[in-house]
Structure formats: structure tokens, C-alpha cells
Scaffold this motif. Sequence first.
Motif, PDB file in Angstrom:
ATOM      1  N   SER A  33      -2.994  -3.804   2.080  1.00  0.00           N
ATOM      2  CA  SER A  33      -3.276  -5.228   1.878  1.00  0.00           C
ATOM      3  C   SER A  33      -2.613  -6.041   2.985  1.00  0.00           C
ATOM      4  O   SER A  33      -1.484  -5.760   3.394  1.00  0.00           O
ATOM      5  CB  SER A  33      -2.779  -5.683   0.513  1.00  0.00           C
ATOM      6  N   TYR A  41      -0.779  -6.763  -4.384  1.00  0.00           N
ATOM      7  CA  TYR A  41       0.627  -6.781  -3.982  1.00  0.00           C
ATOM      8  C   TYR A  41       1.501  -6.377  -5.161  1.00  0.00           C
ATOM      9  O   TYR A  41       1.310  -6.854  -6.287  1.00  0.00           O
ATOM     10  CB  TYR A  41       1.021  -8.174  -3.491  1.00  0.00           C
ATOM     11  N   ARG A  82      -7.575  -2.090  -4.222  1.00  0.00           N
ATOM     12  CA  ARG A  82      -7.783  -2.148  -2.770  1.00  0.00           C
ATOM     13  C   ARG A  82      -9.107  -1.498  -2.380  1.00  0.00           C
ATOM     14  O   ARG A  82      -9.755  -1.917  -1.422  1.00  0.00           O
ATOM     15  CB  ARG A  82      -6.601  -1.489  -2.048  1.00  0.00           C
ATOM     16  N   GLN A  83      -9.516  -0.481  -3.122  1.00  0.00           N
ATOM     17  CA  GLN A  83     -10.802   0.147  -2.848  1.00  0.00           C
ATOM     18  C   GLN A  83     -11.963  -0.794  -3.166  1.00  0.00           C
ATOM     19  O   GLN A  83     -13.077  -0.591  -2.670  1.00  0.00           O
ATOM     20  CB  GLN A  83     -10.924   1.448  -3.648  1.00  0.00           C
ATOM     21  N   ALA A 103      -7.656   3.677   0.637  1.00  0.00           N
ATOM     22  CA  ALA A 103      -7.209   2.383   0.110  1.00  0.00           C
ATOM     23  C   ALA A 103      -6.434   1.691   1.219  1.00  0.00           C
ATOM     24  O   ALA A 103      -5.243   1.938   1.418  1.00  0.00           O
ATOM     25  CB  ALA A 103      -6.335   2.556  -1.133  1.00  0.00           C
ATOM     26  N   GLY A 117       0.806  -1.209   0.000  1.00  0.00           N
ATOM     27  CA  GLY A 117       0.000   0.000   0.000  1.00  0.00           C
ATOM     28  C   GLY A 117       0.839   1.258   0.000  1.00  0.00           C
ATOM     29  O   GLY A 117       2.074   1.219  -0.102  1.00  0.00           O
ATOM     30  N   SER A 127      -7.050  -7.808  -2.427  1.00  0.00           N
ATOM     31  CA  SER A 127      -5.708  -7.772  -1.844  1.00  0.00           C
ATOM     32  C   SER A 127      -4.689  -7.660  -2.975  1.00  0.00           C
ATOM     33  O   SER A 127      -4.514  -8.598  -3.748  1.00  0.00           O
ATOM     34  CB  SER A 127      -5.445  -9.035  -1.016  1.00  0.00           C
ATOM     35  N   SER A 157      -2.761  -0.139  -8.069  1.00  0.00           N
ATOM     36  CA  SER A 157      -3.275  -1.088  -7.073  1.00  0.00           C
ATOM     37  C   SER A 157      -4.239  -0.435  -6.093  1.00  0.00           C
ATOM     38  O   SER A 157      -5.069  -1.117  -5.494  1.00  0.00           O
ATOM     39  CB  SER A 157      -2.118  -1.729  -6.298  1.00  0.00           C
ATOM     40  N   ARG A 158      -4.155   0.883  -5.920  1.00  0.00           N
ATOM     41  CA  ARG A 158      -5.060   1.541  -4.978  1.00  0.00           C
ATOM     42  C   ARG A 158      -6.517   1.352  -5.409  1.00  0.00           C
ATOM     43  O   ARG A 158      -7.417   1.234  -4.562  1.00  0.00           O
ATOM     44  CB  ARG A 158      -4.727   3.021  -4.851  1.00  0.00           C
TER      45      ARG A 158
END
Length: 455
Positions: free
Chosen positions: A364, A410, A403-404, A361, A224, A408, A399-400
Motif C-alpha cells: 500500500s 494499513y 490489497r488484491q 498483494a 504489506g 489501500s 489485509s492482503r
Amino acid sequence: MSKVLRVSLVVATLLAILSVALVRWAGPDDDSAYIPPETLLTPEVRMLRAYLRINTSNPPGNETDGAKFLVAQLKEAGIEAEIIESSPGRGNVYARIRGSRDGEGLLLLHHIDVVPADPKLWSVPPFGGDVAMDRLYGRGALDMKGIGISHLIAFIEVAKSGRTPVRDIVFLATADEERGGREGIGWLVTHRPDIFRGISGAISEGGITEMNADKVRYFGVEVGSKQFIRTKLVSAARDELHRVRIALEPRFHPHDADRLVPGIREYFQRIAPHRITNGEIFRDPETAIARGSFWRLHRNYRTLAQNNLWAGGVWQSPDGSFSMDVVLQQLPDEDPKSAIERFRLSVAPVRVEVIDQTGVALLSSTGTELYRRIVKAVQGSYGRVDVGPYIFPYGTTDSRHLRQLGISAYGFFPFPVDFFQTESIHKQDEFIRLDRFRRGVRLLAGLVRDYAFQE
């Protein structure tokens, strides 16, 4: 990798990871000089070389040419894929292998676009795919076409196995990451939510590798970043903005922590054994905060426990008014609406315009099945190397958005990236070491195969 704060990954890596004062010197494993191995133009190297030769600079944004290349590779392997344009020329690629089990799918995400490259600053053509001393040069070699080709090969191998995987595997290549993702993954989340259904985990960019004597010491998996809110302050008077900037300066790099998010505490504790200074603070940050010694950490670490900000200079708009850009750097779980309201009150009566925000976000977890398999894959390739979390202090990735959605996500390089390579990210003469790239291709293929077929 996007430049939300106009601070490159190079600077963040240099200051937060590779500072001689902060990274433990483990001593060389031997005293031999590095001799580049023979350059092998294997199929995966040729594929990356062809991808690098496609100019997908953003701006102006012409990812569809890169998307067509990726779809051609998938079609040659007998895989159906879709090019989705958010607007003319802004192509995204989507392909899916259906598994027998719902809700546990793995998304392989990379971005097609790259930052612009001025040929006058490069010693080789930035889109020429030149090879020398076992290095492949080209804009995007690290950020992030090298990772993208690793994803592509892993995806193709699952498809060509002839077996039905246990879990869905999805290949997604997006536009516009370097400019915030509004024409890429942000657009897809809104207009193509079907892509993300049944996905529980994702692998993308963002990790780091700490190295010494050509050996990996810490394999950081990005879990994150901080949350960023870009604003513009507007006033009729230049002096008023100057006064506001002076008043905000204590919030640029404050000494004290606001609070520790659990995932950030875990990150500090995992890197503690690899630091020769302030190891006791990393091991027990709460005690350091209570004793008033948290300030001893470098600001790139302190910021991970702070809601701080950064302000640019004052400039005059064509209409005669004066403006100043301010970026709020919030902890990952902060409510952006509350943060914006507090900021408005602190600078009143100056007008605040919100330009962009990344939103909440959450970090993870390192307790997922996917994370466990990432650790297994890295240690299967590199031995008992320490694998742990990494958190971006000054940047963020696509990736944000995942996550929202509760996915998960990475970020990690499947191949080691040393200091000299990080110096080329977003700069001239970007390159990837081919011996490491080939090894990373096999690492990622094994990881994806493991996740796809094992119960």
C-alpha cells in the motif's frame, strides 16, 4: 494474526525491531521508575473485558459467539448489523454507514478469532478478563480484540453523531484469520463482494511501535508483507528428500539481495535514523548491494529484498511415502505461478504439491489521503513522533485480501505496544496496558471521525 510460516509476531518483532544491536538507544527521558496508574474500568475497558471473556479460539473456530456480542453492541447504539456465517459457527459481522460521496469508503477490519490458549500455561484464566496493575489479561487482548473494540467505538461514534458522513464507514469483523482466512475474509471476497464496493482504504492490524523509556520513537504503519506459498514435497525415499533439503539450504538465509521493491526501499530509508548499526545500508541499499555489503543486514531485513524459502523436516505419511514442508517466501509483486514452476524444476523429480498461497498483494502506498490522516492522528496524540511504513518479513494478515482488490490497507496499533507486551502475543499471559488502550481508543475515534466528515 495468522501464522503462515508458524513464526509469531513476537519473534519477528524481537529480531527485526527490538534487537539492541539494531535499534537506536535514544536515552531515557527521565530516570524515574514506572509506576502503574490507577486502574479505571471505563466503558471501553468493560466492553473489551466482556469481549475477551468469549472464547473464540481457532481451532476449533466458534466466532459466532463473538459476532453476537459485537452485534449486540451495535444494536444497543441503534445500528443495524448482519452476521454472515461462512459455515455453522464461523460468524462474520458487517455494518455500514452510508456517506454522501461514492468510492472513498473506509473499512475498519479486525478478526474475531484468536489462537488457542492452554490454561495450564497461564498465571490467570486466558478467558477470564483479569485486571491487575493497570493491565487487562486475556487471549486476544492485543491480537486483536483490543483493536477491534477501538474500531467498534469509533464506528458507533460516527453513527451516533446524527450527521451524514462524507465517506462510507464500514465495520467488518471476520472469522478464521489465524488459519488463513478461508472461512472469513477470503470467503466474503468471493461470496459477498458487495461489502467491499466503494471502499478505497482500510485500517487493520499489523503495525509496530518502537519504544524507549516508555516513549514512542517510531510509529510503524504496516503497508504489506512478503508473499507466501506453502508446498509439500513428496517422495518414496527419505534420503531423496534429505538431499533436496541440503540443496535448498543456501536459499534459507542468502546474503545477497534479489531486488528492491520501491516500497521496501522507502521502509529502509525511513528507519535508517533509528538504527545504530548499518545505518548507511538502510539509507542507500542500492549502493550496499553494488558494493557487496548488503549481507551485513540482519536476515529479517535482508529477506525483504529476496525470494527465499524455508524447509521443515522429513516425515513419513501413513501411506509409507515421505514428505517435507517447504514455504516459498516471495517478494510482494512476484508471479506465484512462475515461482512455483521454477521451484518444481529445481527439485525435480520430487513431486511438489501446492497447499496454499497468499498471492500477489502489492504494498500500500504512503501517498494516500488515508495514510496522511493516520500520520496526522498519531502526531496529534503523541507529538512529533516519527511515523513511517513497516513491512512484515515473516507473517501476513487479512489485509492482503484487500490489497488484491486494489484497496489501500494499513495496519497499526492505535495504542503503543512495548517489548514486554509483544512477548505475550500468541503466548501465555497476553495483556494490554489500559492507560494506553484508552488513549488509543480516542486516537482511532478521532482518525475515523476526521476521515468520515472532513472534505
